[in-house]
Structure formats: C-alpha cells, structure tokens
Design a protein around this motif. Structure first.
Motif, short mmCIF file in Angstrom:
data_model
loop_
_atom_site.label_atom_id
_atom_site.label_comp_id
_atom_site.label_asym_id
_atom_site.label_seq_id
_atom_site.Cartn_x
_atom_site.Cartn_y
_atom_site.Cartn_z
N SER A 11 15.26 77.01 108.10
CA SER A 11 14.11 76.12 108.18
C SER A 11 12.90 76.95 108.60
O SER A 11 13.03 78.12 108.98
CB SER A 11 14.37 75.02 109.20
OG SER A 11 14.48 75.58 110.50
N PRO A 19 22.88 73.00 107.34
CA PRO A 19 21.71 72.98 106.45
C PRO A 19 21.66 71.83 105.44
O PRO A 19 21.24 72.01 104.30
CB PRO A 19 21.79 74.33 105.76
CG PRO A 19 23.25 74.63 105.70
CD PRO A 19 23.82 74.07 106.98
N SER A 20 22.03 70.63 105.86
CA SER A 20 21.91 69.48 104.95
C SER A 20 20.44 69.22 104.63
O SER A 20 20.12 68.62 103.60
CB SER A 20 22.55 68.24 105.57
OG SER A 20 21.95 67.94 106.82
N TRP A 21 19.53 69.70 105.47
CA TRP A 21 18.09 69.54 105.26
C TRP A 21 17.58 70.35 104.06
O TRP A 21 16.45 70.21 103.66
CB TRP A 21 17.31 69.90 106.53
CG TRP A 21 17.87 71.06 107.29
CD1 TRP A 21 18.70 71.00 108.37
CD2 TRP A 21 17.67 72.44 107.02
NE1 TRP A 21 19.04 72.26 108.79
CE2 TRP A 21 18.41 73.17 107.98
CE3 TRP A 21 16.96 73.15 106.06
CZ2 TRP A 21 18.45 74.57 108.00
CZ3 TRP A 21 16.99 74.54 106.08
CH2 TRP A 21 17.73 75.22 107.05
N THR A 22 18.45 71.17 103.45
CA THR A 22 18.04 71.94 102.26
C THR A 22 18.14 71.12 100.98
O THR A 22 17.51 71.46 99.98
CB THR A 22 18.91 73.20 102.08
OG1 THR A 22 20.27 72.81 101.81
CG2 THR A 22 18.86 74.09 103.31
N HIS A 138 13.04 77.12 103.81
CA HIS A 138 12.77 75.76 103.34
C HIS A 138 11.62 75.17 104.15
O HIS A 138 11.60 75.33 105.37
CB HIS A 138 14.04 74.91 103.47
CG HIS A 138 15.14 75.40 102.59
ND1 HIS A 138 15.91 76.50 102.91
CD2 HIS A 138 15.57 74.98 101.39
CE1 HIS A 138 16.78 76.71 101.94
NE2 HIS A 138 16.59 75.81 101.00
N VAL A 140 10.62 72.89 106.01
CA VAL A 140 10.97 71.79 106.91
C VAL A 140 11.16 72.37 108.31
O VAL A 140 11.65 73.48 108.47
CB VAL A 140 12.26 71.07 106.42
CG1 VAL A 140 13.44 72.00 106.38
CG2 VAL A 140 12.58 69.85 107.27
N VAL A 142 13.13 71.72 111.65
CA VAL A 142 14.31 70.97 112.09
C VAL A 142 14.23 70.64 113.57
O VAL A 142 14.67 69.58 114.00
CB VAL A 142 15.59 71.77 111.76
CG1 VAL A 142 16.84 71.04 112.25
CG2 VAL A 142 15.69 72.02 110.26
#
Length: 181
Positions: A11, A19-22, A138, A140, A142
């Motif tokens: 992030s 890393p589900s935020w990817t 990415h 974002v 976190v």
C-alpha cells in the motif's frame, strides 16, 4: 545462474499484510504483467505463511491463459523452521538459508520468484541474495498491518531499475541493490 526476484504488493503506507485491498487495482494489464513474471521464472521461493496460503488456494485453480497450470507445476522451495512436510511440488529448505538459496541460484537458469514473504525477503536482503525488488505499489492507505521494512530494519541502498504504471493507478517500482546495476 538465476536471480532472486522479490515481488511484493504494498500500500502507499508500506503495508504488505493481507493484500485483499489490491483487488480493485487488478485488471488485464496487471494480469499480463504478472503472467510475464511467472513465465520468465523457473521456481518459487516462499516463506511459510505465504506457502500455507498459496497451497490452500492454488492447487484447485484453473484458467484459460495457463497461469494456474504454471503456478501449480513449477518447483517451489519453502523456507520454514516449523514445517516438517510440504506438498504442491514443494521442498523444504533445511539447514543454512543463505547456503541453500545460493545453491538454488546455481541450480536454475531463470528467475526464482519470491511472492510476499516479508521475513524471508528481509533475511535474503541481509545475506545479499535478493537481485531485484519489484514493489507493486497500490494507491491505497491501509493504516495498519505488517510492513515489508518495519522499524529497525538495517539500512541498505537500492538503485531504481524500472517502472511500470498501470491505468488502474497501481505501479511496479523495480530496484536492484546498489553495486549490481
């Protein structure tokens, strides 16, 4: 002789954990890049946690472009002090990590990829065994979670060796250890 290439999803605030935020940034462009990386490699080198996550997910996967077949069929080497057995075409690294990884670099011709595996990557960097870092940044924040380089990590110098920008806003920043440019 192969190179150790570490690929890490990060992030903006340096988190690599869970890393589900990817997912919102993964598209065909990102997939094609990942495909090229995997197909340019001869083997995977994984830490225990990454291996355990991958072995739960990958063996049952299929796809039309052969990524899953390649992931499932290639040799895997797992660095762990707690595992006693492996499956999924994987072998445990036993004994001295630096010696064993140096021997792996001699064994293969093409890249050996390290996915995730922060503690393993830090150990390999400390031994001078990582030839390239590919940081998949990415857009974002976190806010919390494990970082690739937590506070107290020894100083090391890296030289930029490439950049790939995706239309999704994600980027891959390539670095090589200073002195290996």
């Amino acid at each position: 002789m192969s190179k150790i290439v570490a690929l890490v999803y990060l992030s903006l605030d340096g988190v690599m954990e869970s890393p589900s935020w990817t997912a919102p940034y993964f598209d065909d462009e990102h997939g094609a890049y990942a495909h090229r990386q995997l197909f340019a490699a001869d083997a995977l080198l994984l830490g225990r946690e990454t291996y355990e996550g991958f072995v739960q997910a990958w063996p049952g996967m299929t796809d039309e472009d052969g990524f899953a077949d390649r992931m499932n069929s290639m040799p895997k080497h797992v660095a762990s002090t707690t595992l006693r057995t492996t499956e999924w075409n994987a072998a445990l690294i036993e004994g001295d990590l630096a010696k064993e990884v140096a021997a792996l670099k001699e064994q293969y011709e093409n890249d050996i990829l390290v996915y995730g595996s922060g503690a393993l990557i830090r150990s390999l960097i400390a031994e001078g065994l990582v030839d390239e870092l590919k940081l998949w940044i990415h857009p974002v924040v976190v806010g919390k979670g494990k970082r690739l380089f937590p506070e107290g990590t020894p100083t090391s110098t890296w030289v930029p060796s490439g950049t790939t920008a995706f239309t999704s806003g994600a980027m891959v920043l390539d670095y090589r250890p200073a002195g290996q440019e």
